[in-house]
Design an enzyme around this catalytic site. Structure first.
Site, PDB file in Angstrom:
ATOM      1  N   THR A   1       0.822  -1.210   0.000  1.00  0.00           N
ATOM      2  CA  THR A   1       0.000   0.000   0.000  1.00  0.00           C
ATOM      3  C   THR A   1       0.855   1.258   0.000  1.00  0.00           C
ATOM      4  O   THR A   1       0.451   2.298  -0.517  1.00  0.00           O
ATOM      5  CB  THR A   1      -0.930  -0.016   1.234  1.00  0.00           C
ATOM      6  OG1 THR A   1      -1.821  -1.112   1.071  1.00  0.00           O
ATOM      7  CG2 THR A   1      -1.741   1.245   1.373  1.00  0.00           C
TER       8      THR A   1
ATOM      9  N   THR B   1       1.713  -4.315   4.198  1.00  0.00           N
ATOM     10  CA  THR B   1       1.622  -4.599   5.632  1.00  0.00           C
ATOM     11  C   THR B   1       0.971  -5.952   5.933  1.00  0.00           C
ATOM     12  O   THR B   1       1.134  -6.482   7.020  1.00  0.00           O
ATOM     13  CB  THR B   1       0.829  -3.495   6.370  1.00  0.00           C
ATOM     14  OG1 THR B   1      -0.512  -3.474   5.864  1.00  0.00           O
ATOM     15  CG2 THR B   1       1.480  -2.138   6.218  1.00  0.00           C
ATOM     16  N   ASP B   2       0.231  -6.506   4.946  1.00  0.00           N
ATOM     17  CA  ASP B   2      -0.539  -7.719   5.257  1.00  0.00           C
ATOM     18  C   ASP B   2       0.341  -8.918   5.622  1.00  0.00           C
ATOM     19  O   ASP B   2      -0.020  -9.719   6.482  1.00  0.00           O
ATOM     20  CB  ASP B   2      -1.466  -8.088   4.092  1.00  0.00           C
ATOM     21  CG  ASP B   2      -2.662  -7.148   3.993  1.00  0.00           C
ATOM     22  OD1 ASP B   2      -2.836  -6.307   4.903  1.00  0.00           O
ATOM     23  OD2 ASP B   2      -3.412  -7.235   3.013  1.00  0.00           O
TER      24      ASP B   2
ATOM     25  N   SER C   1       1.169  -7.636  -0.929  1.00  0.00           N
ATOM     26  CA  SER C   1       1.911  -8.655  -0.165  1.00  0.00           C
ATOM     27  C   SER C   1       1.105  -9.920   0.091  1.00  0.00           C
ATOM     28  O   SER C   1       1.664 -10.929   0.508  1.00  0.00           O
ATOM     29  CB  SER C   1       2.467  -8.085   1.136  1.00  0.00           C
ATOM     30  OG  SER C   1       1.477  -7.951   2.117  1.00  0.00           O
TER      31      SER C   1
HETATM   32  C1  SIN Z   1      -0.371  -5.290   1.007  1.00  0.00           C
HETATM   33  O1  SIN Z   1      -0.121  -5.942   2.028  1.00  0.00           O
HETATM   34  O2  SIN Z   1       0.363  -5.291   0.000  1.00  0.00           O
HETATM   35  C2  SIN Z   1      -1.616  -4.474   0.951  1.00  0.00           C
HETATM   36  C3  SIN Z   1      -2.013  -3.916   2.264  1.00  0.00           C
HETATM   37  C4  SIN Z   1      -1.004  -2.969   2.863  1.00  0.00           C
HETATM   38  O3  SIN Z   1       0.108  -2.782   2.417  1.00  0.00           O
HETATM   39  O4  SIN Z   1      -1.407  -2.335   3.878  1.00  0.00           O
END
Ligand code: SIN
Length: 319
Positions: free
Chosen positions: A15, A95-96, A62
């Site tokens: 993100t 973050t995932d 991710s």
């Molecule tokens: C991801 O994990 O690529 C999408 C969500 C995020 O980065 O918060």
């Protein structure tokens, strides 16, 4: 004048590099589309913090990362750490699954140079994005002598977490991450380190080329059927992590399935589905299984990392 530290940035998507089609609807966006150079350009003053070099390794949401991506990322991190002009490394990541990639890199890395993961909860063109602050903080930590020797870290929302302890605890809060009872390692702006991180005696080798072992996680609820373990075995899992109720408490109906798995060489790992440590007193209850205090997703990472490197997962599941 003091020489600016060299920081190498490895971009993988997420993100933090996401763009919303409409700035007023930032919840609808595509992750991992903005190139790393543009991310850096969005942070005024960054060039004053460190001498930066950049590498666009992946452009992924991710959720689509795989253990093969962890291996490629670890190789890129090691290549950067070996450079004389690099004092620290920053990895931008969704973050995932950030905690999984960061933990893999942590398990296979032994360097005093800081390796710092970061990401964002809002896409880059949201009205008030968190990515620029997180990126500035991550580069500042990677460039800091205070962060040396702390293992792989993650910097988000002004908190410095150890890769071993961090989990994404809320799916949508800006302050989405927690280090549970272990607590954060420190904070940023300005950097303050609150606690030591006990270094591992050794690191695992990065898994060699070739297919990585399949490791599955099964979440067990009241009355879940033990033939799920058999199905995982039959699909080729080399280890199965059971995310169990309470203190990694295996229902009696599952005992035979765990015993059969051990007989055919499949490792069963007993983890607590509530994610926090299992007190050692629970033991194995005479089962041919490994009890871990790691949360299930990290127990899977440690199992893939150890089995992929030809090592016994037991000691790494206590990492
Ligand atoms: C991801 O994990 O690529 C999408 C969500 C995020 O980065 O918060």
């Amino acid at each position: 004048m003091q020489k600016r530290a060299g920081v190498h940035l490895i971009a993988t998507g997420g993100t933090i590099a996401g763009l919303a089609e409409e700035e007023n609807a930032p919840q609808h966006y595509t992750a991992g589309v903005l190139p790393a150079e543009q991310l850096l350009a969005s942070v005024p003053g960054l060039a004053g913090v460190a001498r930066l070099t950049v590498e666009q390794l992946y452009s992924l949401d991710s959720r689509d990362m795989t253990p093969e991506h962890w291996r490629g990322l670890a190789r890129a991190v090691h290549a950067a750490l070996a450079r004389d002009d690099v004092d620290g490394v920053v990895v931008t990541h969704g973050t995932d699954t950030l905690e999984e990639s960061a933990f893999y890199v942590d398990l296979v890395t032994q360097s005093p140079k800081p390796v710092v993961f970061t990401g964002a909860m809002r896409p880059a063109n949201a009205p008030s994005p968190d990515g620029p602050m997180n990126l500035l903080d991550a580069v500042t930590v990677a460039a800091s002598p205070e962060a040396r020797g702390l293992g792989v870290l993650a910097v988000l929302h002004q908190r410095i977490h150890a890769a071993r302890d961090i989990t994404k605890a809320w799916p949508d809060r800006l302050d989405a991450f927690s280090s549970g009872d272990c607590g954060v390692v420190g904070r940023t702006a300005p950097i303050q380190i609150f606690r030591a991180v006990v270094p591992r005696e050794k690191a695992l080798p990065i898994a060699p080329d070739g297919p990585l072992p399949r490791v599955d996680v099964l979440v067990i609820g009241a009355g879940s059927a033990p033939d799920m373990l058999e199905a995982a075995r039959e699909k080729g899992a080399r280890a199965v992590v059971l995310a169990l109720p309470g203190n990694a408490s295996l229902p009696d109906a599952w005992r035979d399935a765990v015993i059969v798995a051990a007989k055919v060489g499949v490792t069963t790992v007993l983890a607590a589905r509530c994610g926090n440590a299992v007190p050692p007193k629970m033991g194995k209850r005479n089962l041919p299984a490994i009890v871990t205090a790691l949360p299930p997703a990290k127990a899977r990472v440690a199992s893939v990392a150890a089995l992929g490197a030809g090592s016994d997962p037991e000691s790494w599941l206590h990492a």
